[in-house]
Structure formats: C-alpha cells, structure tokens
Design a protein around this motif. Structure first.
Motif: not given
Length: 604
Positions: A407-411, A338-341, A400-401, A456-459
C-alpha cells in the motif's frame, strides 16, 4: 440457495415521494402517526404488510449469541444484558412498522392525538391491556415508567425525558405529554418507551437490579428460565392480552425463543452446524460462499436465505477516541485511515466480495452525494465553514489502495499527514518533538475473531508507518464497561441508523453526549455544526429539507474521519433450519429488529 427477490420490497423512492406533499396536521385521535405525512395503513388494517396473519403457532427458534450476560434488565446502565431482551420482552404505547421510514401504530395505546405543531401528544390506553400477571396497565404505570427511565434508567432514555415540560393524567386511560422544545419527532419517540409495572418495583432499587428481578411486562413473551452467562429461554404467554390486535397478527408465532451463549462467533457457528442453534447470521461473504457446505446444508436441512433491504449502511469499523490526545488532530485520524489497506484486507478475508461503507448513510437516499455540496446542503453547511473538517463542503472520499500488501502510495500519504501533525520518523519510529513515540491501544472483545483478523493485518501496516500499536482483548462484560467509560484509544464500532433518523442522533453524536458516561458517542465528537444539523432534521417541515439536513450531517461526520470504515452489509445472509419460515413480502428495512423472530414461524 434460497434468495428472496428484490421485487418483494416496496420501492423506498415511491414511499418518500408520497411524503413530500402529504399533510402534517393531526387534529383528532388516530390509530397511528408518521414522522412525515400519514400512516400507510388504514385504521382497519388486518396485519402488518410483511407479516403472515395465517402463520401457524408453535415450535421454537434458537439463536447463538457470543459472549455472556449478568443482568436481565436492559433499561439501566449497570450490567451486561442479552441484547434481544430489550425488544422481545417489553412493549410500548405504540409499535413500529418496518415497512415505512418511521410510522407507529397503536399497541398498548389505542390512539394518539397531537397538537397542531406536535407540541404535545396524548395517548389513550387500551382497556384490555394487561401485564403478564393479569393486572391491567394503568396510567400510573405509564407515568412511573417514563419518570423512572428518564431519571435513573439508561442514558438513552434521559434525553427525551429532559424535553418533557409536563406529564399529566387526562382521564381513566388518558395521558398527555407536553414538550418544551420544537421537535416534531418527540410525539413518536415518546410512544416507544417500554412500559413496566410500577408495583413490582416498590421498595426495590431499579437502577441496581440485575439477575435478582425478572421485570414484569405486557409483552407476548416472558422469561421462563435462564442460567447466567449460558442461556435465556422466553416462552410465549398463552394469556397474552394483544393476540387479536392488527399490529400483532402473524407475529410472535414461536412457543419458545431461546438464546444460547458461546465463547465467540466461531464456537456459535460450530453449534449451528451441529444443530444446537437453528438460525445463524453470516457477516462474512467469503465464509458464506465457502464454508456453508456442511452436511445439513447438502441434505437441505439448513436453508441459506439472502435478504435485501433499503436502509442506510450506518457505520461499522474502528472508532478513534478523540478524547485521547493521539486522535485529537484530524490529520492523524486521516493517516490512520490511509494506513488501513481495506482493498487488501477485503481480498484476504472475504475474497473481495464485501463492498466498503462510504459514509454513515450510504446505500440510501439519505447518504451524501459525491463531490462538492450543492444547493440546500451547501447552504446548511456554509455558516459553519471555518469549523468544519476539510472536505465537508468541497467533497471527501475514502482513500483507495492498489490492493497490494505494501500500500505504498497511501502509506506515503499517511506519513505526510503525520508529519503535518508534528510526528516524524526518529530511529525508525514515529515520535513528536520531544521524542515521545506515537502509540495507542486497540480494545477488542475476546469473542470477536473477525475484528481480530482485520486488526492483525492492520498492525503490520502501522509498523510500516513506524507505529507500534497494542491490542487488548477482554470479555464482553469488561468490553461494555470500558465503552461506557470511554476507556479506550481505538475500538470496534457499529452504529446502525434508520431511514428516519431523529432524536437518537444527539445520543450518537451530540455535544452533550460527548461527556455523558454511557452514551453512544464513542468518538467524542463535540461539534456545534453536528448539533445544528440534527436540529434541522428534527424541525424540518418537508421531506426535502429533512433529506438535505441528513446529507449535510453525513458529510460532517464522514469528513471528520472519526471511524475507519469496513464492510457494508447491503444484504443480510441468514442460514436457518428448513422448518423456520418467513413471509415472501419483505419490509423496506429487511432483516432488521422486529423481523426475526417476530414474523417468522415454525412449520414441519
């Protein structure tokens, strides 16, 4: 841009439809064998349907490889080997056609015969089969190769060896394998093992070899020259024994196949632009559209070819090692997904051009269907309902974000899942009840700049969750060594699958492989349900049953949330020198092992 039209591919649905009612029995020696039904090509076929039997011989092809190597023996666990050597420098009793889901035709063996239930398989060697030093291939060479690979070779070979009850010489050129379990695929798998020269290895330690020994084989190409970590040159053997075989007509057309090694993919791409490399596969759709405008392309000296295919996506992404306590809980793994946008990453890195992998067998008839499982798939899964991950039966789809950076909802969903798993935000960091922070390390190859950009984006997204993850970049040799020892928390993962999956699935995801060093089961999945579905795949006596079992397996693996999926490659993008040609007819597997360089040629 040169794009090969889709109508050059034979429709897979028609191929599979023809298998549903085809007979299984094979009562006498024949030129080929199919997993289901009978081979598409007759005994007197001229060439493989995707090869040009009139292709000219000559020239060379140069590939750009990332990383390094310290061994020339691809059949053992030790060392880092140029990946292509396993396929270019060795032959087996039978060869695979990539225009059928799983069919083999005679190569070193002129025929195969199987028992009524494929409980045994017998091969007859070709009288003219020769090693590159001119000596004949004998039954003793075959038996030594199978026993050696099965006992001290790479783990990929050992599972099949354990399923052989007996191996016996049946004549001057005959050898029979009797199997100890019901497994219809074994007759085919046994025909695909590399054959080595027994005499070469007398007094040598096969399992400890590296650059000191260049194995003698029967293949059309021999290793001519190399420099450790820099290049390997394969030259076509002018005395190759099999030039007139139907299976070989129109293949092995280059005089030289050369692999040049570079620090990373970016350096290899610059070498291609400079003309040092003559062919280059591009995996980034955005780069394909925006960075292939260099002078050689504009002059027409480099051609951009798009190659379609009908094979499954397999799985590409970042795998979580469930042997680590951080990733034992499916809810934690779900939170990581979910955190992976993906939608934001895809837009940032490919301009949104690259579709996402939906499951391990997506993009094919073998992939799981949306929504709850039905009919035979459901019947296969229900006996394991209590142990299956949520969604395996009732349905699972990747989150899906909204495509925004935050990515508020999935975070929020990820935080909820982590809380359910016992991790709460404490002083801005996720921690357990003892206050121990949730953290993990991501292992990458230093040459893999694409994965680094994604991570880098995922971090940054993980930081929003209160997770401080680290990244360790190592060279290719260290990377492979750590994968073999399962020494990672999360890492890049790529697992290709075929249109006829079988025994290799135990190595990928079987319970035994979860604890077998060097296996491909990087996530550590150890599920009786997975093993049961693989056995169903191997013992099914109909194509419908085989498809249902594969779809059921796909559901278990996907709902297990072991991998954070990224891009699917439903086409191949290959840029190449204009002198490099390939046939208009494409196999259903498209740009796959055994297509480039096998059926390509050089033409001024």
């Amino acid at each position: 841009m040169l794009t090969k039209p889709l109508f050059f591919l034979r429709p897979l649905t028609l191929i599979l439809a023809g298998l549903c009612t085809a007979p299984f029995a094979q009562a006498e020696p024949t030129h080929g064998i199919a997993m289901y039904g009978t081979p598409a090509l007759p005994p007197d076929f001229v060439s493989l349907p995707y090869a040009n039997p009139d292709a000219p011989k000559g020239g060379r092809i140069v590939t750009g490889e990332s990383g390094s190597f310290d061994s020339l023996n691809p059949h053992i666990l030790k060392g880092n080997v140029p990946w292509a050597l396993r396929f270019l420098a060795y032959e087996s009793l039978m060869g695979r056609s990539w225009d059928e889901p799983f069919t083999l035709y005679g190569l070193l063996a002129e025929s195969i015969e199987v028992g009524p239930d494929r409980e045994w398989a017998e091969f007859t060697l070709r009288e003219g089969a020769r090693f590159s030093d001119g000596t004949p291939v004998t039954v003793e060479d075959v038996m030594w190769s199978y026993e050696t690979l099965g006992t001290v070779g790479h783990p990929r070979y050992r599972g099949t060896w354990d399923k052989i009850a007996a191996m016996e010489k049946t004549g001057p050129r005959g050898i029979r394998f009797t199997f100890n379990e019901a497994n219809r695929e074994l007759a085919l798998i046994i025909g695909m093992r590399p054959i080595l020269k027994k005499a070469q290895w007398e007094g040598l330690d096969f399992a400890d070899s590296g650059l000191d020994v260049i194995p003698i084989s029967t293949a059309p190409y021999v290793i001519d020259a190399y420099e450790a970590g820099r290049y390997v040159s394969l030259k076509r053997n002018p005395d190759y024994w099999g030039n007139d075989l139907p299976f070989r007509r129109g293949t092995n057309n280059f005089d030289e196949i050369r692999m040049e090694f570079y620090g990373d993919g970016a350096v290899a791409f610059e070498a291609f632009k400079a003309g040092e490399v003559s062919t280059f596969r591009e995996f980034n759709a955005e780069k394909w559209e925006t960075q292939y405008n260099f002078p050689a392309v504009e002059r027409g000296d480099v051609v951009k070819s798009v190659i379609p295919h009908e094979r499954p996506t397999g799985m590409t992404g970042f795998v979580m090692n469930t042997r680590r306590p951080q990733f034992e809980d499916w809810r934690v793994r779900s939170a990581m997904i979910h955190a992976f946008n993906f939608e934001f990453i895809n837009q940032a890195l490919t301009g949104g051009r690259q579709p996402r992998i939906a499951s391990y067998f997506s993009n094919s008839v073998l992939g799981m269907k949306d929504g709850p499982a039905t009919d035979e798939v459901r019947a296969l899964l229900e006996p394991f309902a209590e142990e299956l991950p949520p969604g395996a039966i009732d349905g699972y789809a990747l989150p899906v974000s909204d495509g925004s950076a935050r990515n508020r909802s999935n975070i929020a969903k990820a935080l909820d899942l982590m809380e359910q798993a016992g991790w709460t935000v404490q002083n801005g960091r996720l921690a357990d009840a003892t206050g121990t922070p949730f953290t993990f390390d991501i292992l990458l190859q230093s040459a893999d700049t694409e994965s680094q950009s994604i991570i880098d984006i995922y971090l940054k997204a993980l930081e929003r969750l209160g997770i401080s993850a680290s990244v360790t970049s190592v060279d290719s040799a260290q990377f492979e060594s750590r994968l073999q020892d399962f020494d990672f928390d999360m890492t890049y993962y790529r697992r290709g699958v075929s249109l006829s999956p079988g025994n290799e699935l135990f190595l990928y995801w079987g319970q035994d492989s979860a604890t077998s060093t060097g296996s491909s089961n990087l996530m550590g999945v150890a599920s009786p349900a997975v093993d049961a579905m693989i056995r169903e795949i191997l013992t099914s006596e109909s194509n419908d049953g085989f498809v249902a079992a594969t779809r059921a397996l796909d559901r278990i693996l996907t709902a297990g949330r072991y991998v954070i999926p990224i891009y699917q490659f439903n086409i191949s993008r290959v840029a190449h020198a204009k002198e490099l040609k390939f046939p208009d007819a494409l196999p259903i597997y498209g740009d796959w092992i055994g297509w480039q360089p096998d059926v390509w040629w050089y033409e001024d």
